[in-house]
Scaffold this motif. Structure first.
Motif, PDB file in Angstrom:
ATOM      1  N   GLY A 105       0.851  -1.189   0.000  1.00 38.27           N
ATOM      2  CA  GLY A 105       0.000   0.000   0.000  1.00 38.27           C
ATOM      3  C   GLY A 105       0.882   1.231   0.000  1.00 38.27           C
ATOM      4  N   GLY A 106       0.372   2.326  -0.555  1.00 37.34           N
ATOM      5  CA  GLY A 106       1.165   3.557  -0.605  1.00 37.34           C
ATOM      6  C   GLY A 106       2.265   3.454  -1.652  1.00 37.34           C
ATOM      7  N   ALA A 107       3.346   4.192  -1.437  1.00 39.32           N
ATOM      8  CA  ALA A 107       4.419   4.248  -2.422  1.00 39.32           C
ATOM      9  C   ALA A 107       5.705   4.681  -1.744  1.00 39.32           C
ATOM     10  N   MET A 108       6.827   4.390  -2.409  1.00 37.03           N
ATOM     11  CA  MET A 108       8.116   4.872  -1.925  1.00 37.03           C
ATOM     12  C   MET A 108       9.050   5.086  -3.101  1.00 37.03           C
ATOM     13  N   ASP A 109       9.922   6.097  -2.973  1.00 41.51           N
ATOM     14  CA  ASP A 109      10.968   6.341  -3.963  1.00 41.51           C
ATOM     15  C   ASP A 109      12.224   5.663  -3.448  1.00 41.51           C
ATOM     16  N   VAL A 110      12.848   4.866  -4.306  1.00 47.11           N
ATOM     17  CA  VAL A 110      13.950   4.001  -3.871  1.00 47.11           C
ATOM     18  C   VAL A 110      15.177   4.224  -4.741  1.00 47.11           C
ATOM     19  N   LYS A 111      16.339   4.381  -4.078  1.00 47.27           N
ATOM     20  CA  LYS A 111      17.621   4.408  -4.807  1.00 47.27           C
ATOM     21  C   LYS A 111      18.365   3.135  -4.426  1.00 47.27           C
ATOM     22  N   LEU A 112      18.475   2.242  -5.400  1.00 47.24           N
ATOM     23  CA  LEU A 112      19.103   0.940  -5.154  1.00 47.24           C
ATOM     24  C   LEU A 112      20.614   1.044  -5.272  1.00 47.24           C
ATOM     25  N   PRO A 113      21.342   0.104  -4.695  1.00 49.01           N
ATOM     26  CA  PRO A 113      22.801   0.117  -4.786  1.00 49.01           C
ATOM     27  C   PRO A 113      23.233   0.150  -6.261  1.00 49.01           C
ATOM     28  N   GLY A 114      24.158   0.994  -6.582  1.00 53.03           N
ATOM     29  CA  GLY A 114      24.650   1.069  -7.961  1.00 53.03           C
ATOM     30  C   GLY A 114      23.855   2.005  -8.835  1.00 53.03           C
TER      31      GLY A 114
END
Lengths: 105, 105
Positions: free
Chosen positions: A58-67
């Protein structure tokens, strides 16, 4: 996919960032472990031990993954994978409900 | 008493007050239902359907029960009971972890 049957639920919560991120641990018959968690709006950095599969419930998230050098948005129904022993950054703008699976490699 | 075995865990969270109060539903083999929840600091009023038994797993909360004119503090290890079909007020000053049992009467 709406529920996990025949599992063990750990009573006490896992609490991070003054309670802005919390989760409950669920243990399966084969020993697999998942957490069901909530993130309130905020910026967070997490480190992994095992590889993690994050499913947004549910909802949302902004994600910066490794690399990666940029944030991508993941919302309800989306999944992303974080390698073992790495760090990832999150920007949460609305309450996010998630399921995290820990994968032994 | 640290975990619930052979239960069903509902994946999606219950979210109230913009995520300041959230919980996960656990269903037992006999059909009994409990929620494991987190309350962030704030003032809340809740209404019950079934009778509720609230066990504080971590942190603390000030509670005004139906028929009372004052708040009493309940902390880790404490339990209070709320009658069916009633309202109660809470003042949470630190992150509180709780287990709520719903009792059919």
């Amino acid at each position: 996919m709406g529920e996990f049957k025949n599992v063990t639920a750990v009573k006490k919560a896992n609490v991070y960032f003054d309670g802005k991120v919390t989760s409950r641990t669920i243990i399966f018959e084969d020993g697999e472990r998942k957490t069901l968690g909530i993130m309130l709006p905020g910026d967070y950095e997490f480190g992994t031990g095992d590889k993690e599969v994050m499913e947004i419930l549910g909802g949302a998230m902004d994600v910066k993954l490794p690399g990666s050098d940029k944030f991508d948005t993941y919302k309800e129904g989306d999944t992303f994978i974080v390698p073992a022993n790495s760090k990832f950054s999150l920007i949460v703008k609305e309450v996010a409900d998630y399921c995290c699976s820990y994968i032994k490699e």
